[in-house]
Design a protein around this motif. Structure first.
Motif, PDB file in Angstrom:
ATOM      1  N   ALA A 141     168.031  84.796  17.495  1.00 17.10           N
ATOM      2  CA  ALA A 141     167.427  83.588  18.057  1.00 17.10           C
ATOM      3  C   ALA A 141     167.089  83.781  19.531  1.00 17.10           C
ATOM      4  N   LEU A 142     167.961  84.465  20.264  1.00 16.90           N
ATOM      5  CA  LEU A 142     167.692  84.738  21.677  1.00 16.90           C
ATOM      6  C   LEU A 142     166.474  85.657  21.823  1.00 16.90           C
ATOM      7  N   CYS A 143     166.341  86.623  20.927  1.00 12.24           N
ATOM      8  CA  CYS A 143     165.189  87.523  20.972  1.00 12.24           C
ATOM      9  C   CYS A 143     163.900  86.746  20.718  1.00 12.24           C
ATOM     10  N   GLU A 144     163.921  85.847  19.731  1.00 13.47           N
ATOM     11  CA  GLU A 144     162.735  85.055  19.436  1.00 13.47           C
ATOM     12  C   GLU A 144     162.371  84.146  20.605  1.00 13.47           C
ATOM     13  N   ALA A 145     163.392  83.574  21.239  1.00 12.32           N
ATOM     14  CA  ALA A 145     163.136  82.716  22.392  1.00 12.32           C
ATOM     15  C   ALA A 145     162.540  83.507  23.556  1.00 12.32           C
ATOM     16  N   ALA A 146     162.877  84.802  23.643  1.00 10.88           N
ATOM     17  CA  ALA A 146     162.343  85.654  24.716  1.00 10.88           C
ATOM     18  C   ALA A 146     160.949  86.174  24.393  1.00 10.88           C
ATOM     19  N   GLY A 147     160.480  85.931  23.165  1.00 10.17           N
ATOM     20  CA  GLY A 147     159.123  86.344  22.831  1.00 10.17           C
ATOM     21  C   GLY A 147     158.997  87.410  21.772  1.00 10.17           C
ATOM     22  N   ALA A 148     160.079  87.729  21.054  1.00  8.30           N
ATOM     23  CA  ALA A 148     159.996  88.750  20.007  1.00  8.30           C
ATOM     24  C   ALA A 148     158.982  88.332  18.947  1.00  8.30           C
ATOM     25  N   THR A 149     158.149  89.258  18.513  1.00  8.31           N
ATOM     26  CA  THR A 149     157.155  88.974  17.485  1.00  8.31           C
ATOM     27  C   THR A 149     157.737  89.102  16.086  1.00  8.31           C
ATOM     28  N   GLU A 150     158.805  89.878  15.964  1.00  9.78           N
ATOM     29  CA  GLU A 150     159.482  90.012  14.678  1.00  9.78           C
ATOM     30  C   GLU A 150     160.923  90.415  14.913  1.00  9.78           C
ATOM     31  N   VAL A 151     161.827  89.822  14.143  1.00 10.03           N
ATOM     32  CA  VAL A 151     163.250  90.166  14.201  1.00 10.03           C
ATOM     33  C   VAL A 151     163.702  90.483  12.782  1.00 10.03           C
ATOM     34  N   VAL A 152     164.252  91.686  12.599  1.00 10.24           N
ATOM     35  CA  VAL A 152     164.661  92.129  11.266  1.00 10.24           C
ATOM     36  C   VAL A 152     166.157  92.426  11.285  1.00 10.24           C
ATOM     37  N   PRO A 153     166.998  91.541  10.714  1.00  6.72           N
ATOM     38  CA  PRO A 153     168.432  91.814  10.651  1.00  6.72           C
ATOM     39  C   PRO A 153     168.784  92.589   9.384  1.00  6.72           C
ATOM     40  N   ALA A 154     169.741  93.472   9.492  1.00  8.09           N
ATOM     41  CA  ALA A 154     170.239  94.202   8.322  1.00  8.09           C
ATOM     42  C   ALA A 154     171.290  93.362   7.607  1.00  8.09           C
ATOM     43  N   GLU A 155     171.384  93.566   6.308  1.00  6.69           N
ATOM     44  CA  GLU A 155     172.402  92.868   5.524  1.00  6.69           C
ATOM     45  C   GLU A 155     173.526  93.794   5.098  1.00  6.69           C
ATOM     46  N   THR A 156     173.306  95.100   5.187  1.00  8.99           N
ATOM     47  CA  THR A 156     174.320  96.085   4.798  1.00  8.99           C
ATOM     48  C   THR A 156     174.370  97.205   5.835  1.00  8.99           C
ATOM     49  N   PRO A 157     175.482  97.955   5.890  1.00 10.86           N
ATOM     50  CA  PRO A 157     175.536  99.111   6.802  1.00 10.86           C
ATOM     51  C   PRO A 157     174.424 100.128   6.533  1.00 10.86           C
ATOM     52  N   ALA A 158     174.056 100.308   5.273  1.00  8.14           N
ATOM     53  CA  ALA A 158     172.979 101.258   4.954  1.00  8.14           C
ATOM     54  C   ALA A 158     171.661 100.806   5.567  1.00  8.14           C
ATOM     55  N   GLU A 159     171.379  99.508   5.494  1.00  6.74           N
ATOM     56  CA  GLU A 159     170.167  98.978   6.118  1.00  6.74           C
ATOM     57  C   GLU A 159     170.241  99.136   7.631  1.00  6.74           C
ATOM     58  N   SER A 160     171.425  98.967   8.183  1.00  6.90           N
ATOM     59  CA  SER A 160     171.599  99.157   9.629  1.00  6.90           C
ATOM     60  C   SER A 160     171.244 100.573  10.040  1.00  6.90           C
ATOM     61  N   ASP A 161     171.715 101.550   9.259  1.00  8.31           N
ATOM     62  CA  ASP A 161     171.418 102.944   9.577  1.00  8.31           C
ATOM     63  C   ASP A 161     169.918 103.203   9.575  1.00  8.31           C
ATOM     64  N   ALA A 182     161.447  92.126  26.301  1.00  7.36           N
ATOM     65  CA  ALA A 182     162.632  92.766  25.722  1.00  7.36           C
ATOM     66  C   ALA A 182     163.789  92.761  26.708  1.00  7.36           C
ATOM     67  N   CYS A 183     163.493  93.032  27.975  1.00  2.00           N
ATOM     68  CA  CYS A 183     164.548  93.045  28.993  1.00  2.00           C
ATOM     69  C   CYS A 183     165.078  91.635  29.264  1.00  2.00           C
ATOM     70  N   ASP A 184     164.209  90.630  29.156  1.00  2.00           N
ATOM     71  CA  ASP A 184     164.679  89.243  29.262  1.00  2.00           C
ATOM     72  C   ASP A 184     165.689  88.949  28.154  1.00  2.00           C
ATOM     73  N   ALA A 185     165.398  89.447  26.958  1.00  2.00           N
ATOM     74  CA  ALA A 185     166.326  89.246  25.839  1.00  2.00           C
ATOM     75  C   ALA A 185     167.665  89.921  26.113  1.00  2.00           C
ATOM     76  N   VAL A 186     167.628  91.130  26.666  1.00  2.00           N
ATOM     77  CA  VAL A 186     168.867  91.833  27.016  1.00  2.00           C
ATOM     78  C   VAL A 186     169.692  90.998  27.986  1.00  2.00           C
ATOM     79  N   CYS A 187     169.049  90.489  29.019  1.00  2.00           N
ATOM     80  CA  CYS A 187     169.760  89.691  30.026  1.00  2.00           C
ATOM     81  C   CYS A 187     170.364  88.439  29.405  1.00  2.00           C
ATOM     82  N   GLU A 188     169.633  87.788  28.506  1.00  2.00           N
ATOM     83  CA  GLU A 188     170.144  86.583  27.859  1.00  2.00           C
ATOM     84  C   GLU A 188     171.335  86.900  26.963  1.00  2.00           C
ATOM     85  N   ILE A 189     171.232  88.002  26.219  1.00  2.00           N
ATOM     86  CA  ILE A 189     172.326  88.396  25.327  1.00  2.00           C
ATOM     87  C   ILE A 189     173.615  88.611  26.120  1.00  2.00           C
ATOM     88  N   MET A 190     173.510  89.294  27.235  1.00  2.00           N
ATOM     89  CA  MET A 190     174.703  89.574  28.039  1.00  2.00           C
ATOM     90  C   MET A 190     175.179  88.332  28.783  1.00  2.00           C
TER      91      MET A 190
END
Length: 454
Positions: free
Chosen positions: A293-313, A231-239
Motif C-alpha cells: 500500500a505504501l508503494c502504491e501511494a508513492a506511485g508504484a504502477t504495479e505491486v506483485v506480492p508472493a504467496e509462497t517462498p518459491a514465488e518469492s525466489d 521508488a526512493c520515496d517508498a523506501v523512506c516511507e517504509i522505514m
C-alpha cells in the motif's frame, strides 16, 4: 633461497607454492584498476602454529605478507606486492564448534560463508551476514572487509556478529580478543578494531561468531515504479513507518534492462525502478500488504506480492542476476560501494545517472535500499584506453557524490588499493593520523598488507 628454506623448517612441502604459473593465480582479487605485484611465494597453512611460523619468518627477514581469503573482494585488498609472501588461509576451513545454548559458532577463517550458514541451519540457528558471493567468500575475508549483504537492513553487518578473535600478530605472537559471552565490556574493543582492517593489523585465525534463531521463510514483493524518485520515496516511507523488512533492494532502469536482456524476465521497458521487499515475520503476508500500500501511494504502477517462498525466489531472481547481467554489457566492470543516508538515496541514484550521461557510459545501480548502500556498476571496454579513463573518472565522481551527500566511500567492500586516496578525504588529517598510529602499534615494520587502505 633463505626465505623458502626457513618456511620449509615448519611447513609441509604441499603448503609452499613457488611455481610462477601457480603463484600468479594468487596475485589479485576481482577488482579492476588495482595494481598487483609478483609474490615470492604462496603459503597455505592449516594450523595456527604454521601461521605463526610464517609471520616470525617474515619479521626476521623483513618480508611483506599479504593475507588472502577466497579472493572474491572488489577493492584490491588481497592483491600481492612484489616479493611478498601471499598467506592464503583457504585451507584453514574447519567449523570447530556450534553451540545452540550459547548461540555461537567457532570457526577458522577459510570456512565458506554458505557452508557455515547451512551447518548452523541444521541446529535451527541462523548466521545472517550474506554477501552476494556467499557461496564462495570466506568468513576470514568477510571479517577483513566487514562484509554486509542483502539482509543487512534487518540483521546488520558482519561486525555485529563477531564476538571474539584469535589473531596472529606481525611478530608471530597470538592475541585473543573479545569473548564467548552475550555481554562483555572489559578493556578496549580490539575485536571491532580488527573487523574491517583488511589484514593490515594481524591475521585472523579463529573467530567466535554470534548466531540467531532461524527465522521463518521470508515472503517477498516486487513493486515497479515510473521513476527512481518514487521508488526512493517508498523506501523512506517504509522505514519511517517502522517496518522491519528482512530485505529491501532497489534496481534502476539500466540494471532492469540488462537483466531483461540476459534472462528475459519480462519487466516492462517503462519501469524506471524496481523495489523488492521481503519479510520473515510470523505474518509476512500482512506486512507485505502494508508495504504494498505504501508503494502504491508513492506511485508504484504495479505491486506483485508472493504467496509462497518459491514465488518469492522468482521475484528476487532479478536482483540476484544484476551483476552477472551488467558484466555482459561490456568487457569489464567497476563496482562502486557508496553508502548514503536513506533520505539521500534518490539524490545518489539521480546523480549517478547524470554522471553516466556526462561520460557516455553505461552505469547500472542496484542498492541495498534499506540501508542506503548503493552499488553503481560502471561498464566499459577494458581494451579502449579512452573508455577506461572515463570509467575511472566516473567512478571517482560517484565517490565524491557520495561524500557530498553525507555518505561513505565504502559500505561493505572495503578500501584496499582502489579507494585508499578517497579514504584520506573521508577520514580527514586527524583521523588519518590516528589510523596510522594504530597501524604502527600492531605492525611497526609495516609488513602486513603494505600499500593497502592508507
Amino acid at each position: 633461497m633463505d626465505l623458502i628454506a626457513r618456511l620449509r623448517d615448519a611447513l609441509p612441502a604441499e603448503a609452499i607454492l613457488t611455481d610462477p604459473d601457480v603463484t600468479g593465480a594468487y596475485a589479485h582479487d576481482m577488482a579492476s584498476f588495482c595494481e598487483a605485484g609478483t609474490p615470492a611465494v604462496v603459503v597455505l597453512p592449516r594450523t595456527v602454529e604454521q601461521v605463526q611460523h610464517v609471520m616470525r619468518t617474515a619479521t626476521a627477514l623483513r618480508v611483506p605478507v599479504v593475507p588472502q581469503g577466497a579472493r572474491t573482494g572488489l577493492s584490491g585488498a588481497a592483491n600481492a606486492s612484489d616479493g611478498c609472501i601471499v598467506l592464503s588461509l583457504v585451507k584453514m576451513d574447519r567449523i570447530i564448534e556450534i553451540n545452540p545454548v550459547d548461540r555461537i559458532a567457532v570457526v577458522e577463517p577459510g570456512v565458506v560463508n554458505a557452508a557455515l550458514s547451512r551447518a548452523v541451519n541444521e541446529h535451527g540457528l541462523y548466521y545472517p551476514p550474506d554477501p552476494s558471493s556467499w557461496e564462495e567468500c570466506s568468513i576470514g575475508g568477510n571479517i577483513g572487509t566487514a562484509s554486509g549483504g542483502l539482509c543487512c537492513v534487518k540483521y546488520g553487518v558482519t561486525a555485529e556478529y563477531v564476538l571474539g578473535l584469535d589473531v596472529v600478530l606481525a611478530d608471530g605472537r597470538l592475541l585473543t580478543t573479545g569473548r564467548r559471552t552475550a555481554k562483555g565490556v572489559a578493556g578496549y574493543d580490539l575485536t571491532r578494531l580488527f573487523v574491517g582492517s583488511e589484514g593490515s593489523l594481524g591475521i585472523v585465525v579463529r573467530a567466535v561468531l554470534a548466531l540467531r534463531p532461524e527465522p521463518p521463510q521470508q515472503l517477498a514483493l516486487a513493486a515497479e515504479f515510473p521513476s527512481t524518485a518514487a521508488a526512493c520515496d517508498a523506501v523512506c516511507e517504509i522505514m519511517a513507518r517502522g517496518h522491519a523488512p528482512s530485505l529491501l533492494e532497489l534496481m534502476d532502469r539500466t540494471s532492469i534492462r540488462a537483466v531483461n536482456a540476459m534472462a528475459q524476465m519480462g519487466l516492462p521497458d517503462s519501469t524506471e525502478a524496481l523495489l523488492l521487499a521481503a519479510f520473515d515475520t510470523p505474518e509476512p503476508a500482512a506486512d507485505l500488504a502494508a508495504v504494498g500500500a505504501l508503494c502504491e501511494a508513492a506511485g508504484a504502477t504495479e505491486v506483485v506480492p508472493a504467496e509462497t517462498p518459491a514465488e518469492s525466489d522468482l521475484l528476487l531472481q532479478a536482483r540476484r542476476l544484476t551483476l552477472t547481467a551488467l558484466e555482459r554489457v561490456k568487457s569489464a566492470t567497476m563496482i562502486d560501494d557508496v553508502c548514503v543516508p536513506r533520505s539521500k538515496l534518490a539524490a545518489m541514484l539521480d546523480g549517478t545517472a547524470a554522471i553516466a550521461e556526462k561520460y557516455g557510459l553505461t552505469i547500472g545501480v542496484c542498492a541495498h535500499a534499506g540501508d542506503g548502500n548503493t552499488h553503481p556498476t560502471v561498464c566499459f571496454d577494458a581494451n579502449d584506453p579512452d573508455e577506461s579513463r572515463r570509467a575511472r573518472e566516473s567512478f571517482d565522481e560517484i565517490m565524491a557524490l557520495g561524500l557530498e551527500l553525507g555518505g561513505t566511500i565504502t559500505g561493505e567492500h572495503g578500501v584496499g588499493v582502489l579507494k585508499k586516496e578517497w579514504l584520506a578525504r573521508e577520514l580527514g588529517p586527524v583521523g588519518l593520523e590516528m589510523h596510522r598510529g594504530i597501524k604502527a602499534v600492531f605492525d611497526p615494520l609495516g609488513l602486513l598488507n603494505p600499500g593497502k587502505v592508507f
